[in-house]
Design a protein around this motif. Sequence first.
Motif, short mmCIF file in Angstrom:
data_model
loop_
_atom_site.label_atom_id
_atom_site.label_comp_id
_atom_site.label_asym_id
_atom_site.label_seq_id
_atom_site.Cartn_x
_atom_site.Cartn_y
_atom_site.Cartn_z
N ILE A 34 0.83 -1.21 0.00
CA ILE A 34 0.00 0.00 0.00
C ILE A 34 0.87 1.26 0.00
CG2 ILE A 34 -1.67 1.33 1.35
CD1 ILE A 34 -2.79 -1.35 2.34
N THR A 35 1.93 1.26 0.80
CA THR A 35 2.82 2.41 0.88
C THR A 35 3.55 2.64 -0.44
OG1 THR A 35 3.15 1.94 3.23
CG2 THR A 35 4.67 3.48 2.22
N THR A 37 2.35 2.09 -3.37
CA THR A 37 1.41 2.31 -4.47
C THR A 37 1.79 3.53 -5.30
OG1 THR A 37 -0.41 1.31 -3.22
CG2 THR A 37 -1.00 2.75 -5.05
N MET A 68 -2.01 8.66 -3.59
CA MET A 68 -1.75 8.56 -2.15
C MET A 68 -3.05 8.53 -1.36
SD MET A 68 0.65 11.00 0.23
CE MET A 68 0.85 10.65 1.99
N SER A 71 -4.50 5.11 -1.71
CA SER A 71 -3.76 4.20 -0.84
C SER A 71 -4.22 4.34 0.61
CB SER A 71 -2.26 4.47 -0.94
OG SER A 71 -1.80 4.35 -2.27
N LEU A 75 -5.76 1.49 3.05
CA LEU A 75 -5.15 1.23 4.36
C LEU A 75 -6.22 1.25 5.46
CD1 LEU A 75 -2.25 1.14 5.90
CD2 LEU A 75 -2.84 3.50 6.47
N ALA A 126 5.19 7.14 2.67
CA ALA A 126 4.72 7.60 1.36
C ALA A 126 5.37 8.93 0.97
CB ALA A 126 3.20 7.74 1.37
#
Length: 254
Positions: A34-35, A37, A68, A71, A75, A126
């Motif tokens: 996820i980070t 992405t 972001m 994402s 999360l 991120a």
Amino acid sequence: MESNSIFNIQRFGKYLASDLKRCVANFGVSFLVITLTGVFAYLIIGAISMATGSGWVSANALARAIFMCISAVVLIIIMPEKCYGFITDKRRGASWLMLPVSTTEKFVSMLVNTLIIIPAAFIGGALLLDFLIVLLDPNLDTTVIVGIKEVFDVIAVKAAAESEVNSLISENIANGRIFLTSIDDGAMSILIFLLGALYFKKNKAAKTILAWLAVASVISVCVSPLMLMITGNIDMDTVRKMVDRFMESGFTYF
């Protein structure tokens, strides 16, 4: 019951560390994906532009800010279930309940991990990755923070235009409110999905979303007529007719 049996700072610190390790073990891989992405999106956009013969096209700050935000939503949905969904399992949940830690310490640790530590790690990771992209790509000169500010500015300008005082001050106030509202909404969403992870046994995220939509619909149906009555935009007879139609349609459906 003595106060140290409810909350002991040393015992809580040790449990918080072990609780975070368990979250990392259950959610670590998903967290990294996820980070990352934003990096994946940056590479995919560049690769597609190369494949179409347009040369390397670097995603601008606004595009990276959108990825972001997406994402962050993922999360919020996945993290509570990955970290604490095991509690509804009979065997693992029973083992968790038998830990020599008070319920208060477990609850506070849960909140600290889901509301502070993991979101902060995601945001920091991120932003750091985006900074490295900007540092390595000569076509880019602004970080994702600029893109996020652009999104806030658009919303703030619209909010300021609708207010009585259309000025730079009102836009800055609106921008600050949008930022605080975003944090508040994010925290509330995490708590809702955490509650779903602790209540539902299977398909936790999907059931939480459905329950959230159902509750929101019921509240909307119940509150909207009352608000219209308070503002004087609707009378009591109209409310009765709306309720009667709602009840008739409900009984017809069932």
